[in-house]
Design a protein around this motif. Structure first.
Motif, PDB file in Angstrom:
ATOM      1  N   SER A   1       0.821  -1.210   0.000  1.00 16.51           N
ATOM      2  CA  SER A   1       0.000   0.000   0.000  1.00 16.51           C
ATOM      3  C   SER A   1       0.849   1.252   0.000  1.00 16.51           C
ATOM      4  N   ARG A   2       1.895   1.245   0.788  1.00 16.89           N
ATOM      5  CA  ARG A   2       2.771   2.419   0.825  1.00 16.89           C
ATOM      6  C   ARG A   2       3.432   2.637  -0.527  1.00 16.89           C
ATOM      7  N   LEU A   3       3.882   1.562  -1.164  1.00 18.40           N
ATOM      8  CA  LEU A   3       4.494   1.711  -2.489  1.00 18.40           C
ATOM      9  C   LEU A   3       3.477   2.234  -3.507  1.00 18.40           C
TER      10      LEU A   3
ATOM     11  N   LEU B   1       9.554  -4.120   4.456  1.00 16.66           N
ATOM     12  CA  LEU B   1       8.543  -4.945   5.120  1.00 16.66           C
ATOM     13  C   LEU B   1       8.576  -4.786   6.640  1.00 16.66           C
ATOM     14  N   ILE B   2       9.760  -4.640   7.209  1.00 15.39           N
ATOM     15  CA  ILE B   2       9.831  -4.565   8.670  1.00 15.39           C
ATOM     16  C   ILE B   2       9.394  -3.206   9.219  1.00 15.39           C
TER      17      ILE B   2
ATOM     18  N   ILE C   1      -6.598 -11.664   4.424  1.00 14.76           N
ATOM     19  CA  ILE C   1      -6.691 -10.352   5.048  1.00 14.76           C
ATOM     20  C   ILE C   1      -6.771  -9.304   3.949  1.00 14.76           C
ATOM     21  N   MET C   2      -7.756  -8.411   4.066  1.00 15.02           N
ATOM     22  CA  MET C   2      -7.968  -7.400   3.034  1.00 15.02           C
ATOM     23  C   MET C   2      -7.646  -5.989   3.511  1.00 15.02           C
ATOM     24  N   ALA C   3      -7.661  -5.755   4.839  1.00 12.87           N
ATOM     25  CA  ALA C   3      -7.397  -4.411   5.368  1.00 12.87           C
ATOM     26  C   ALA C   3      -7.123  -4.522   6.856  1.00 12.87           C
ATOM     27  N   PHE C   4      -6.446  -3.487   7.403  1.00 13.73           N
ATOM     28  CA  PHE C   4      -6.215  -3.450   8.841  1.00 13.73           C
ATOM     29  C   PHE C   4      -6.159  -2.016   9.339  1.00 13.73           C
ATOM     30  N   ILE C   5      -6.380  -1.865  10.627  1.00 13.80           N
ATOM     31  CA  ILE C   5      -6.266  -0.578  11.302  1.00 13.80           C
ATOM     32  C   ILE C   5      -5.493  -0.814  12.594  1.00 13.80           C
ATOM     33  N   SER C   6      -4.635   0.135  12.968  1.00 17.78           N
ATOM     34  CA  SER C   6      -3.906   0.016  14.232  1.00 17.78           C
ATOM     35  C   SER C   6      -4.174   1.259  15.068  1.00 17.78           C
TER      36      SER C   6
ATOM     37  N   LEU D   1      -4.125   2.840   8.833  1.00 17.57           N
ATOM     38  CA  LEU D   1      -5.315   2.246   8.219  1.00 17.57           C
ATOM     39  C   LEU D   1      -4.933   1.961   6.772  1.00 17.57           C
ATOM     40  N   PHE D   2      -4.802   0.679   6.452  1.00 21.35           N
ATOM     41  CA  PHE D   2      -4.365   0.287   5.110  1.00 21.35           C
ATOM     42  C   PHE D   2      -5.281  -0.779   4.532  1.00 21.35           C
ATOM     43  N   VAL D   3      -5.581  -0.615   3.258  1.00 25.84           N
ATOM     44  CA  VAL D   3      -6.387  -1.578   2.507  1.00 25.84           C
ATOM     45  C   VAL D   3      -5.470  -2.198   1.460  1.00 25.84           C
ATOM     46  N   LYS D   4      -5.547  -3.491   1.342  1.00 23.60           N
ATOM     47  CA  LYS D   4      -4.719  -4.214   0.370  1.00 23.60           C
ATOM     48  C   LYS D   4      -5.016  -3.694  -1.040  1.00 23.60           C
ATOM     49  N   PRO D   5      -3.964  -3.387  -1.810  1.00 24.63           N
ATOM     50  CA  PRO D   5      -4.198  -2.945  -3.187  1.00 24.63           C
ATOM     51  C   PRO D   5      -5.100  -3.931  -3.936  1.00 24.63           C
ATOM     52  N   GLY D   6      -6.060  -3.372  -4.636  1.00 26.60           N
ATOM     53  CA  GLY D   6      -7.047  -4.183  -5.347  1.00 26.60           C
ATOM     54  C   GLY D   6      -8.361  -4.304  -4.593  1.00 26.60           C
ATOM     55  N   TYR D   7      -8.360  -3.960  -3.315  1.00 29.52           N
ATOM     56  CA  TYR D   7      -9.578  -4.033  -2.507  1.00 29.52           C
ATOM     57  C   TYR D   7     -10.085  -2.644  -2.110  1.00 29.52           C
ATOM     58  N   GLU D   8      -9.459  -1.582  -2.622  1.00 28.42           N
ATOM     59  CA  GLU D   8      -9.887  -0.236  -2.299  1.00 28.42           C
ATOM     60  C   GLU D   8     -11.283   0.028  -2.858  1.00 28.42           C
ATOM     61  N   GLY D   9     -11.988   0.957  -2.217  1.00 27.85           N
ATOM     62  CA  GLY D   9     -13.303   1.361  -2.696  1.00 27.85           C
ATOM     63  C   GLY D   9     -14.425   0.394  -2.387  1.00 27.85           C
ATOM     64  N   LYS D  10     -14.188  -0.575  -1.529  1.00 31.12           N
ATOM     65  CA  LYS D  10     -15.210  -1.561  -1.181  1.00 31.12           C
ATOM     66  C   LYS D  10     -15.779  -1.337   0.230  1.00 31.12           C
TER      67      LYS D  10
END
Length: 140
Positions: free
Chosen positions: A21-23, A36-37, A57-62, A73-82
């Motif tokens: 997601s960051r990339l 990754l670390i 896993i499609m998304a997470f929040i910390s 708060l990150f959503v796995k690329p390809g799962y945005e907008g859902k």
């Protein structure tokens, strides 16, 4: 789809979502500055909730709970907008008994609009040595 607390065995997949997601979305950050670390360092002492479906896993929040601070708060690329980010954010808002705050990098207008649409407002600003200017947002 279900929301649940992250477990140790989720670590590799969470790292991957954070990294990818960051990339994809943090275009102001050079790819060599992301690893990754970074996820491990960014989530120390934080509560992590995730959304999964069929074991993926499609998304997470910390959240850093002592300060009611939403850190990631990150959503796995390809799962945005859902609506995945909205579901996770609503879960944290519903569980919180105090106002929540977060930092949003000023260059990330999409994220700022997202948080504003969920009732967050700008209450301050600052400067991050790596990502530049940011706003502090709060939801009471």
């Amino acid at each position: 789809m279900k929301i649940r607390a992250a477990k140790d065995e989720d670590l590799d997949e969470l790292r991957s979502i954070y990294y990818e997601s960051r990339l994809s979305h943090f275009t102001w950050t050079e790819s060599g500055q992301v690893s990754l670390i970074d996820y491990d360092q960014a989530t120390v002492d934080e509560r992590i909730l995730l959304i999964e479906e069929k074991g993926a896993i499609m998304a997470f929040i910390s959240v850093y709970e002592p300060d009611c601070f939403i850190h990631l708060l990150f959503v796995k690329p390809g799962y945005e907008g859902k609506g995945l980010g909205s579901r996770l954010l609503a879960e944290v808002i519903n569980e919180s008994r105090r106002p929540l705050s977060l930092k949003c990098i000023s260059k990330n207008q999409q994220a700022r609009s997202f948080y504003e649409s969920h009732g967050f407002s700008v209450v301050g600003e600052g400067l991050d040595v790596h990502d530049g200017p940011y706003v502090v947002m709060e939801k009471k």
